[in-house]
Design a protein around this motif. Sequence first.
Motif: not given
Ligand SMILES: C[S@@+](CC[C@H](N)C(=O)[O-])C[C@H]1O[C@@H](n2cnc3c(N)ncnc32)[C@H](O)[C@@H]1O
Length: 338
Positions: A6, A13, A20, A26, A28, A65-67, A69-70, A98-99, A136, A141, A206
Amino acid sequence: MELALYCPDCGYYEKEKDNLGRQGDFYTSVSVGSVFGELLATRLADWLDELDQKTGLNSPVDLVEAGAHHGQLALDILLWFREFRPDLLQRLKYTIFEPSRSRKAIQVRRLASFAENTAWCDRLAPESIRGVIFSNELLDSMPITRLQWHAGERQWREMGVALRRDEFVWSSLESPVSLPFETPGELLTVLPEGFIVEFSSVATDWWQGAARALHSGWLMTLDYGFESQYLLDPSRPNGTLRTYHHHRVGDNHLAAPGDQDLTAHVNFAEIIRAGERSGLVTDYFDRQAAFLGTIAQGLMIKPATFPPWTLPRLRQLRTLLHPENLGESFRVLVQRRS
Ligand SMILES: C[S@@+](CC[C@H](N)C(=O)[O-])C[C@H]1O[C@@H](n2cnc3c(N)ncnc32)[C@H](O)[C@@H]1O
């Protein structure tokens, strides 16, 4: 792990490159295709309907939704709502937690056609969400702490990272520490010297923060992991931390920081406890195959709310459910605040 993944300048990331799917490092469930998001969308809509029935309100509802990604999962879910539940979409706010600023920019571009429904945040206010908070592959991560068992002294010690001859290496810290989860005493007598286990207090914190943000509704995560007793399995002496690069799994964790993914299994027992401590009730904890399979079965009897099961879409479903792909190792946890 935190810097390698990070760091705003060179974190894995933070990079624009898509890591992905087939061309990345990898897969998902999201990179398998749109079926995953569409199946989730039907379940999310059921929950939002249930919330309406309970409160008798036709008021605004939240999906967070948290995390993200794209932003592809968000897009798959919102497209399903547009096609099959425009009534709910009208009063739906889809917030991405999204941080990272660079990730947010990528997500804003991808979701441009849903500008009216989407919003971004980097914190969730207590009791602010009426709907569903979900992720998801987020918790796996998050930064972890690695502990190593010193059998002779019957002590756990944290593993730090040191620089030796221009290379990062793992190095055991001096002071003993305790495992933050319950361990049957008999197990410690059989753990081999050097046995490694990880835990992520960042992930549990979290989850607790997300639980507190829920005024009413559901908190859900899909991720790979298992319960504490499996993390302490003597047949897995090196822990679960691993790297992914071009679909190859590796254990050279400290090599090429920022250029490979780092991930560790989620300790679901701890996550479940964290949610329950925050007043949530556990509704569901099972394999992804069981969760998505049940949703897909239900859709066979009401096909009008789902795109047709063409051959490529059935292939996606098979990948999501198959034990050798994503069906067995992934778990789904759903907790609820009524
Ligand atoms: C493995 S990726 C997620 C894959 C995505 N959700 C998918 O299903 O294709 C992990 C994501 O979590 C985000 N992330 C990391 N720490 C976070 C946090 N504390 N809160 C929210 N998102 C976070 C990262 O920026 C990254 O995009």
